[in-house]
Design a protein around this motif. Structure first.
Motif, mmCIF file in Angstrom:
data_model
loop_
_atom_site.group_PDB
_atom_site.id
_atom_site.type_symbol
_atom_site.label_atom_id
_atom_site.label_comp_id
_atom_site.label_asym_id
_atom_site.label_seq_id
_atom_site.Cartn_x
_atom_site.Cartn_y
_atom_site.Cartn_z
ATOM 1 N N GLU A 104 1.179 5.872 -31.101
ATOM 2 C CA GLU A 104 -0.059 6.670 -31.061
ATOM 3 C C GLU A 104 0.209 8.042 -30.439
ATOM 4 N N LEU A 105 1.010 8.061 -29.391
ATOM 5 C CA LEU A 105 1.363 9.308 -28.707
ATOM 6 C C LEU A 105 2.100 10.250 -29.652
ATOM 7 N N ILE A 106 3.093 9.722 -30.358
ATOM 8 C CA ILE A 106 3.890 10.534 -31.279
ATOM 9 C C ILE A 106 3.018 11.048 -32.422
ATOM 10 N N ARG A 107 2.185 10.169 -32.977
ATOM 11 C CA ARG A 107 1.297 10.590 -34.068
ATOM 12 C C ARG A 107 0.349 11.705 -33.611
ATOM 13 N N GLY A 108 -0.178 11.569 -32.402
ATOM 14 C CA GLY A 108 -1.092 12.577 -31.888
ATOM 15 C C GLY A 108 -0.416 13.938 -31.765
ATOM 16 N N GLN A 109 0.830 13.937 -31.256
ATOM 17 C CA GLN A 109 1.552 15.205 -31.104
ATOM 18 C C GLN A 109 1.917 15.795 -32.461
ATOM 19 N N LEU A 110 2.293 14.943 -33.419
ATOM 20 C CA LEU A 110 2.614 15.438 -34.756
ATOM 21 C C LEU A 110 1.374 16.017 -35.438
ATOM 22 N N GLN A 111 0.226 15.390 -35.218
ATOM 23 C CA GLN A 111 -1.024 15.885 -35.802
ATOM 24 C C GLN A 111 -1.295 17.321 -35.357
ATOM 25 N N ARG A 112 -0.975 17.600 -34.109
ATOM 26 C CA ARG A 112 -1.188 18.957 -33.582
ATOM 27 C C ARG A 112 -0.086 19.923 -34.023
ATOM 28 N N ALA A 113 1.163 19.459 -33.973
ATOM 29 C CA ALA A 113 2.296 20.365 -34.210
ATOM 30 C C ALA A 113 2.657 20.507 -35.689
ATOM 31 N N ARG A 114 2.468 19.458 -36.467
ATOM 32 C CA ARG A 114 2.839 19.475 -37.896
ATOM 33 C C ARG A 114 1.721 18.813 -38.711
#
Length: 266
Positions: free
Chosen positions: A51-61
């Protein structure tokens, strides 16, 4: 040719966040573990890290797709991040330090999606490995403190070290006899399991490894790291890349001999 270094830097940031989350719950007495439909375990830490990784990817990519072990695929397009939040969950839940977060970026190309960036981060071992297409493979504490990875030059089976995960999968596929014949030919065998043998192949400390049954998220990051270190990564069918549902990785020199044994059926 794209250099992928921005994506590699982002993958390190994602790995840093995942490491903090997974280490926070490693060996926790109140860790919650469930059993998935395929009877494999999943912990709250697996879900939280993904969930953490997906959240950061949603913002960055935001335009990139994401495929993860726990939550499936999200989005479409020519670029897809592939995530295994904890590779080695069985080790993780038992307090064994051999587990890692696997992060890969795959791009659409000839023959389907191919890995172009990979990071394997094993915080309980204090180790991290990474690669980007065309830039080589490395291990170290950070992008700036790293040493380059190179596969071994061992050319004879009788001098080779062979790593694997377990025996049961080979038996289920009718490949156990060929597998055992191979173990008798080599200098040394060790069952390190999960991501680690592939990293050892990339480092040159193991000469080849194989597993009979895997998912894409188990393999994508490993594949780019092994190949950028000068090695060969295929399925047991010899198809290059992480697309065969199983894997064989080597220094390249011994690859065909290994596949010959592992494809013997009795």
């Amino acid at each position: 040719m794209p250099d992928y270094l921005d994506d590699l830097r982002l993958a390190h940031v994602l790995a840093d966040a995942a490491d903090a989350a997974t280490m926070d719950r490693f060996k926790a007495l109140d860790l919650k573990v469930e059993t998935k439909p395929d009877m494999t375990p999943v912990s709250e830490a697996d879900k939280a890290a993904e969930e953490l990784i997906r959240g950061q990817l949603q913002r960055a990519r935001p335009r990139d797709a994401v495929l993860g072990e726990e939550y499936g695929v999200q989005g479409t397009g020519p670029r897809r991040w592939v995530i295994d939040p904890i590779d080695g969950t069985k080790n993780y839940v038992r307090g064994v330090p051999v587990w890692a977060t696997l992060i890969s970026l795959m791009e659409a190309g000839e023959g389907g999606y191919q890995p172009v960036v990979g990071v394997v981060s094993a915080p309980a071992l204090g180790r991290r490995w990474w690669a980007a297409r065309g830039h080589g493979a490395f291990t170290g504490r950070s992008l700036s403190q790293a040493s380059r990875l190179r596969v071994s030059q061992v050319a004879e089976l009788s001098d080779a070290s062979f790593a694997y995960s377990s025996l049961s999968g080979w038996e289920e596929q009718g490949r156990l006899h060929g597998f055992l014949d191979l173990t008798r030919e080599v200098w040394r065998t060790r069952a390190y399991g999960d991501f680690w043998p592939y990293m050892m192949v990339a480092e040159g400390s193991v000469d080849f490894c194989a597993e009979p049954e895997l998912s894409l998220w188990d393999m994508a990051a490993n594949a780019i790291i092994v190949t950028e270190a000068g090695g060969t990564f295929t399925g047991l069918d010899g198809r290059p890349g992480p697309h065969s549902g199983n894997a064989a990785a080597s220094n390249g020199i011994l690859h065909d001999e290994m596949l010959g044994y592992l494809n013997r059926r009795h």
